[in-house]
Scaffold this motif. Structure first.
Motif, PDB file in Angstrom:
ATOM      1  N   THR A 194       0.697  -1.327   0.011  1.00 38.97           N
ATOM      2  CA  THR A 194      -0.073   0.055  -0.294  1.00 38.97           C
ATOM      3  C   THR A 194       1.191   0.810  -0.163  1.00 38.97           C
ATOM      4  O   THR A 194       0.601   2.136  -0.925  1.00 38.97           O
ATOM      5  CB  THR A 194      -1.021   0.245   1.179  1.00 38.97           C
ATOM      6  N   TYR A 195       1.819   1.170   0.603  1.00 42.42           N
ATOM      7  CA  TYR A 195       2.605   2.560   0.903  1.00 42.42           C
ATOM      8  C   TYR A 195       3.609   2.511   0.143  1.00 42.42           C
ATOM      9  O   TYR A 195       3.558   3.599  -0.956  1.00 42.42           O
ATOM     10  CB  TYR A 195       3.559   2.357   2.328  1.00 42.42           C
ATOM     11  N   GLY A 196       3.928   1.855  -0.209  1.00 43.66           N
ATOM     12  CA  GLY A 196       4.808   1.346  -1.606  1.00 43.66           C
ATOM     13  C   GLY A 196       3.904   2.182  -3.186  1.00 43.66           C
ATOM     14  O   GLY A 196       4.891   2.838  -3.882  1.00 43.66           O
ATOM     15  N   SER A 197       2.346   1.238  -3.406  1.00 45.64           N
ATOM     16  CA  SER A 197       1.664   2.520  -4.215  1.00 45.64           C
ATOM     17  C   SER A 197       1.758   3.535  -3.871  1.00 45.64           C
ATOM     18  O   SER A 197       2.068   5.106  -5.235  1.00 45.64           O
ATOM     19  CB  SER A 197       0.770   0.895  -3.755  1.00 45.64           C
ATOM     20  N   TYR A 198       1.589   3.959  -2.659  1.00 38.29           N
ATOM     21  CA  TYR A 198       1.450   5.801  -2.753  1.00 38.29           C
ATOM     22  C   TYR A 198       2.518   6.430  -2.819  1.00 38.29           C
ATOM     23  O   TYR A 198       2.352   7.691  -4.034  1.00 38.29           O
ATOM     24  CB  TYR A 198       1.277   6.028  -0.904  1.00 38.29           C
ATOM     25  N   ALA A 199       3.566   5.869  -2.691  1.00 41.18           N
ATOM     26  CA  ALA A 199       5.151   6.218  -3.272  1.00 41.18           C
ATOM     27  C   ALA A 199       5.385   6.489  -4.545  1.00 41.18           C
ATOM     28  O   ALA A 199       6.030   7.709  -5.408  1.00 41.18           O
ATOM     29  CB  ALA A 199       6.382   6.326  -2.334  1.00 41.18           C
ATOM     30  N   ALA A 200       4.931   5.494  -5.170  1.00 48.25           N
ATOM     31  CA  ALA A 200       5.200   5.238  -6.780  1.00 48.25           C
ATOM     32  C   ALA A 200       4.182   6.463  -7.378  1.00 48.25           C
ATOM     33  O   ALA A 200       5.007   6.494  -8.238  1.00 48.25           O
ATOM     34  CB  ALA A 200       5.075   3.830  -6.605  1.00 48.25           C
ATOM     35  N   SER A 201       3.023   6.637  -7.179  1.00 53.43           N
ATOM     36  CA  SER A 201       2.481   7.484  -8.006  1.00 53.43           C
ATOM     37  C   SER A 201       3.204   8.353  -7.926  1.00 53.43           C
ATOM     38  O   SER A 201       2.732   9.853  -9.014  1.00 53.43           O
ATOM     39  CB  SER A 201       0.897   6.889  -6.883  1.00 53.43           C
ATOM     40  N   LYS A 202       3.796   9.008  -6.558  1.00 53.80           N
ATOM     41  CA  LYS A 202       4.885  10.371  -6.863  1.00 53.80           C
ATOM     42  C   LYS A 202       5.512  10.045  -7.934  1.00 53.80           C
ATOM     43  O   LYS A 202       5.649  12.187  -8.740  1.00 53.80           O
ATOM     44  CB  LYS A 202       5.129  10.842  -5.458  1.00 53.80           C
ATOM     45  N   PHE A 203       6.012   9.186  -9.035  1.00 42.08           N
ATOM     46  CA  PHE A 203       7.400   8.685  -9.906  1.00 42.08           C
ATOM     47  C   PHE A 203       6.274   8.613 -10.777  1.00 42.08           C
ATOM     48  O   PHE A 203       6.652   8.759 -11.863  1.00 42.08           O
ATOM     49  CB  PHE A 203       8.572   8.272  -8.842  1.00 42.08           C
ATOM     50  N   LEU A 204       5.373   7.751 -10.805  1.00 43.39           N
ATOM     51  CA  LEU A 204       5.405   6.445 -11.574  1.00 43.39           C
ATOM     52  C   LEU A 204       3.741   7.238 -12.021  1.00 43.39           C
ATOM     53  O   LEU A 204       2.792   6.673 -11.892  1.00 43.39           O
ATOM     54  CB  LEU A 204       5.795   5.216 -11.752  1.00 43.39           C
ATOM     55  N   SER A 205       3.839   7.269 -13.024  1.00 41.30           N
ATOM     56  CA  SER A 205       2.060   7.799 -13.924  1.00 41.30           C
ATOM     57  C   SER A 205       1.076   6.215 -14.167  1.00 41.30           C
ATOM     58  O   SER A 205      -0.060   6.886 -14.455  1.00 41.30           O
ATOM     59  CB  SER A 205       2.231   8.522 -15.229  1.00 41.30           C
ATOM     60  N   SER A 206       1.864   5.288 -14.152  1.00 42.32           N
ATOM     61  CA  SER A 206       1.496   3.847 -14.246  1.00 42.32           C
ATOM     62  C   SER A 206       0.599   3.926 -12.579  1.00 42.32           C
ATOM     63  O   SER A 206      -0.269   3.183 -12.767  1.00 42.32           O
ATOM     64  CB  SER A 206       2.254   3.046 -14.594  1.00 42.32           C
ATOM     65  N   ALA A 207       1.433   3.994 -11.944  1.00 44.20           N
ATOM     66  CA  ALA A 207       0.802   3.548 -10.260  1.00 44.20           C
ATOM     67  C   ALA A 207      -0.341   3.961 -10.278  1.00 44.20           C
ATOM     68  O   ALA A 207      -0.643   5.678 -10.255  1.00 44.20           O
ATOM     69  CB  ALA A 207       1.868   4.329  -8.935  1.00 44.20           C
ATOM     70  N   VAL A 252      10.442  16.350  -2.855  1.00 46.45           N
ATOM     71  CA  VAL A 252      11.703  16.573  -4.153  1.00 46.45           C
ATOM     72  C   VAL A 252      11.737  16.114  -5.530  1.00 46.45           C
ATOM     73  O   VAL A 252      11.867  17.291  -6.416  1.00 46.45           O
ATOM     74  CB  VAL A 252      12.877  17.176  -3.578  1.00 46.45           C
ATOM     75  N   LEU A 253      11.556  14.653  -4.983  1.00 44.77           N
ATOM     76  CA  LEU A 253      11.734  13.948  -6.132  1.00 44.77           C
ATOM     77  C   LEU A 253      10.265  13.757  -6.830  1.00 44.77           C
ATOM     78  O   LEU A 253      11.350  13.972  -8.753  1.00 44.77           O
ATOM     79  CB  LEU A 253      12.256  12.425  -5.919  1.00 44.77           C
ATOM     80  N   ALA A 254       9.535  14.121  -6.786  1.00 43.90           N
ATOM     81  CA  ALA A 254       8.436  14.220  -7.184  1.00 43.90           C
ATOM     82  C   ALA A 254       8.325  15.909  -8.006  1.00 43.90           C
ATOM     83  O   ALA A 254       6.515  16.060  -8.402  1.00 43.90           O
ATOM     84  CB  ALA A 254       7.246  13.755  -6.338  1.00 43.90           C
ATOM     85  N   ARG A 255       9.097  16.434  -7.856  1.00 42.04           N
ATOM     86  CA  ARG A 255       8.473  18.012  -8.277  1.00 42.04           C
ATOM     87  C   ARG A 255       6.789  17.970  -7.396  1.00 42.04           C
ATOM     88  O   ARG A 255       5.665  19.033  -8.004  1.00 42.04           O
ATOM     89  CB  ARG A 255       8.831  18.080  -9.918  1.00 42.04           C
ATOM     90  N   HIS A 256       6.700  17.776  -6.026  1.00 42.11           N
ATOM     91  CA  HIS A 256       5.524  18.515  -5.082  1.00 42.11           C
ATOM     92  C   HIS A 256       6.104  19.530  -5.055  1.00 42.11           C
ATOM     93  O   HIS A 256       6.302  20.844  -4.878  1.00 42.11           O
ATOM     94  CB  HIS A 256       5.413  17.223  -4.002  1.00 42.11           C
ATOM     95  N   PRO A 257       4.699  21.150  -5.164  1.00 40.92           N
ATOM     96  CA  PRO A 257       4.427  22.570  -4.601  1.00 40.92           C
ATOM     97  C   PRO A 257       5.404  22.860  -3.289  1.00 40.92           C
ATOM     98  O   PRO A 257       6.191  23.588  -3.114  1.00 40.92           O
ATOM     99  CB  PRO A 257       2.979  22.371  -4.873  1.00 40.92           C
ATOM    100  N   ASP A 258       4.784  21.036  -2.654  1.00 42.44           N
ATOM    101  CA  ASP A 258       5.412  21.813  -1.333  1.00 42.44           C
ATOM    102  C   ASP A 258       7.398  21.859  -0.740  1.00 42.44           C
ATOM    103  O   ASP A 258       7.593  21.240   0.017  1.00 42.44           O
ATOM    104  CB  ASP A 258       4.551  21.038  -0.418  1.00 42.44           C
ATOM    105  N   ALA A 259       7.278  20.737  -2.031  1.00 44.42           N
ATOM    106  CA  ALA A 259       8.753  20.429  -2.264  1.00 44.42           C
ATOM    107  C   ALA A 259       9.974  21.735  -1.205  1.00 44.42           C
ATOM    108  O   ALA A 259      11.154  21.600  -0.643  1.00 44.42           O
ATOM    109  CB  ALA A 259       9.803  20.451  -3.045  1.00 44.42           C
ATOM    110  N   ALA A 260       9.469  22.650  -1.477  1.00 44.84           N
ATOM    111  CA  ALA A 260       9.780  24.195  -1.172  1.00 44.84           C
ATOM    112  C   ALA A 260      10.656  24.559   0.064  1.00 44.84           C
ATOM    113  O   ALA A 260      11.586  25.647   0.636  1.00 44.84           O
ATOM    114  CB  ALA A 260       9.348  25.597  -1.448  1.00 44.84           C
TER     115      ALA A 260
END
Length: 714
Positions: free
Chosen positions: A296-309, A654-662
């Motif tokens: 579950t957590y892996g799927s959540y984390a992967a969704s930040k980087f992979l469009s397929s997740a 940061v890796l996912a370029r989330h708006p809160d990464a600043a």
């Protein structure tokens, strides 16, 4: 249907539309080209996530101009039939959020129209496509459980709208409507396991009178059968431990799809000797939960980087459900649960439950909680405007101003939030948003003093600035142009350095590390700074008030300033919970706010409003336990461990370029949540003649015990 790209449109830009937008982006044969909502601002906000999608505020116009193949209808259930009929008659396929319509007859009419037009209708019953339910389906299809003996469907989740409105929602207009709205989740899950269910009994409990005049039943116990299979549906909408699962008992074992915790378990004999058997069954169940927790957590984390997740559990169920809807459109589906025929079966089952509902008692006007009438134009000669009057402090401020005979105008986004408040002859309520210039122009008519208590929330600093800070500054300038005499802005003590023991004075500035503090604290500090600049450069009549942890009747029992709560039965202290925390009763905050309207020469000043620190977080929880008559599970924490977890999430952002990464996390931010500091309120006491309640027993009684008793009353 051909495999060409389907031109898709979304009708309704509310909360659920984000998932549909993402789901369309994952379809190889679909492209989002249009978004329609009567609220153009909401439609534009959604369109910003999908460059190229054109915005409409009228469905007919979108259907005429956008050359659509499919329309996602995400509006209120009572609008589904009319809107879907328009879409089908325009020659477009339709994807509907559940429930398909508000009764089976309307659904059957849509099915007939779709057949006549050679079009498809698909309905998103999302939870039957969740990860746990998919596993349950696979087990059932394999026959591993043997013949089914019983089914238990459980949905127990607090329904915020029941307590806070808006009470004009379709699901709250009639006691049986909830069976279609939320109940369709349970019924779709049931009918995914058995083809039909004969309803035997319906027990609706804990009726609640709503301001709309309707009754809402907070708990439902429904029994049914399907041949030899016994069925129980257990539903609750009041406060409690949240549960959502389907448990199927077969002759060879028991399987449970737990959608709330995103886990599937199956208990079956392993064939070992008696003592070893128990060990193996428990070990297998534990190992399964651990494995699925990582997945579950892996799927959540992967969704930040992979469009397929697919992401988090609810998002996964939505994306899977909508994907099956598209399979339904192209006649390539392997699952029946998106079909119109299936939705009709769900609706008919809901009707069967409604037929056995208890007779709803009639209510007299005296039994109904009252909502204040609203006005579109000013009707009283109000001198005080409250923006954010629907909040905990705002409502108490409105009542006290009325008690003192002051003329007041309250601006709220939803009048139902003021249920139970009786307006005096020189008070009125306007519905609107302080971010809307035309609304504010009217609301400011004749106003001399403005209380700005409203706040927005976001997941990034930029979001806070766009939704709260910049609109506040724009609002302040409009107030300045109207020559108001005083603008009282509520900041937050969260912007201060609360990490160290010692008194914080009103003249002390915000935390020197504010750039690395949480976004709420940072945005509030930025707003204060810009408002203060307006005061210095333009003589803007500003007064800033920073309340401490506000306690009192009507406020939350599980106060985040006290601890990190998980429901009401468990919490983690910020630190060890032994230090005294800065708290203040809501009536004292209100008296301080009102005093700012009367004191002279206070423009440009800031006031920290807090009683003398006299209770700890542990004291607070202990008093809540006494009233509840039950134990709250508590634990301590430390700032460093929170910081490490925050840094891990930050690296992902940061890796996912989330708006809160600043925002770079800091130990200081977490240390401040321990509320080690106290406050010197001598300026407020002198300038405002403010005398808060400092008696420990009174603070505990009014600030802890009374709110807890009200919570128990529902």
């Amino acid at each position: 249907m051909s495999e060409s790209i389907l031109r898709a449109g979304i009708l309704g830009a509310g909360y659920i539309s984000d998932f549909h937008l993402k789901a369309i982006g994952k379809q190889k044969n679909a492209e989002l080209v249009a978004i329609c909502d009567m609220n153009e601002q909401a439609a534009n906000k959604l369109a910003a996530q999908s460059p190229g999608a054109k915005v409409y505020t009228d469905l007919s116009q979108m259907l005429d101009q956008a050359n659509l193949d499919v329309v996602h209808i995400l509006t209120q259930p009572d609008s589904h039939f009319v809107l879907a009929k328009m879409v089908l008659e325009a020659g477009c396929h339709t994807i509907l959020e559940k429930p398909v319509t508000v009764n089976a007859e309307e659904a059957e009419k849509l099915a007939e129209l779709a057949r006549e037009k050679d079009l498809s209708i698909a309905i998103n019953h999302n939870f039957v496509f969740s990860r746990p339910f998919n596993q349950l389906k696979n087990i059932l299809d394999s026959g591993e459980l043997g013949p089914i003996k019983s089914i238990r469907v459980v949905w127990k989740k607090a329904l915020a709208q029941m307590n806070f409105g808006p009470w004009n929602l379709w699901m709250l207009r009639d006691p049986g409507n909830i069976l279609f709205e939320t109940g369709s989740h349970s019924l779709s899950e049931l009918l995914a396991v058995v083809d039909n269910a004969e309803i035997k009994s319906v027990d609706a409990q804990l009726p609640k009178a709503l301001p709309s005049g309707s009754i809402f039943y907070r708990r439902w116990n429904i029994t049914a059968s399907s041949g030899p299979i016994s069925i129980q549906i257990d539903t609750a909408f009041d406060q409690g431990y949240e549960q959502h699962f389907v448990e199927v008992e077969g002759m060879f074992g028991v399987a449970k799809a737990d959608m709330e915790n995103d886990v599937f378990t199956i208990d079956q004999p392993t064939g070992r000797a008696y003592d070893l058997e128990r060990f193996c069954v428990n070990f297998k169940a534990g190992y399964s939960r651990v494995k699925q927790a990582f997945r579950t957590y892996g799927s959540y984390a992967a969704s930040k980087f992979l469009s397929s997740a697919t992401g988090a559990p609810y998002e996964t169920s939505m994306l899977n459900g909508i994907a099956n809807c598209y399979d339904q459109l192209v006649n390539n589906t392997k699952r029946k649960e998106s079909s119109i025929e299936y939705a009709i079966a769900v609706a008919k089952t809901a009707h069967a439950i409604q037929d056995l509902m208890p007779q709803t008692p009639a209510l007299s006007p005296e039994q109904l909680p009252q909502i204040p009438d609203t006005v579109k134009e000013p009707t009283v000669d109000a001198k005080i405007l409250i923006v954010g009057a629907s909040g905990f402090i705002g409502k108490r401020l409105l009542l006290e101003l009325q008690n003192q005979g002051k003329s007041v105008r309250a601006l709220v986004r939803n009048a139902s939030s003021l249920v139970g408040i009786e307006l005096s002859d020189n008070s009125e309520v306007m519905v609107g948003d302080f971010r809307n210039d035309s609304v504010i122009e009217k609301a400011l008519h004749g106003i001399e003093v403005v209380f700005h208590l409203a706040v927005a929330h976001s997941n990034s600093l930029e979001g806070y600035l766009n939704a709260d800070s910049e609109p506040t500054l724009k609002f302040a300038r409009l107030c300045q142009s109207k020559n108001i005499k005083r603008f009282v802005y509520t900041g937050t003590i969260d912007s201060l350095n609360l990490a160290q023991p010692g008194d914080i004075r009103e003249i002390d500035g915000v935390d020197s590390q504010i750039d690395r503090r949480n976004n709420y604290a940072h945005s509030k500090a930025i707003t204060e700074s810009k408002l203060n600049r307006m005061h210095r450069e333009e003589e803007f009549p500003l007064v800033i008030v920073r309340p401490a942890i506000v306690l009192g009747a009507g406020g939350p029992v599980n106060h985040v300033g006290v601890a990190n709560w998980f429901g009401l039965g468990r919490c983690t202290y910020w630190g060890n919970g032994t230090n005294y925390i800065p708290a203040v009763l809501v009536e004292d905050i209100v008296s301080g706010l009102i005093a700012t309207t009367e004191a002279e020469g206070i423009e440009g000043k800031t006031y920290n409003l807090s009683a003398k620190s006299c209770i700890s977080a542990r004291d607070y929880v202990a008093e809540v336990e006494k009233v509840l008559g039950s134990k709250i599970i508590t634990s301590s924490s430390n700032a460093v461990s929170h910081y490490i977890g925050d840094m891990f999430k930050w690296l992902i952002k940061v890796l996912a370029r989330h708006p809160d990464a600043a925002r770079i996390p800091s130990v200081q931010d977490w240390k401040c949540r321990e509320q080690q500091a106290s406050f010197d309120t001598s300026r407020a006491e002198q300038d405002l003649n403010w005398q808060p309640t400092n008696d420990r027993e009174t603070i505990i009684e009014k600030g802890v015990r009374e709110p807890t008793r009200l919570f128990l009353q529902g």
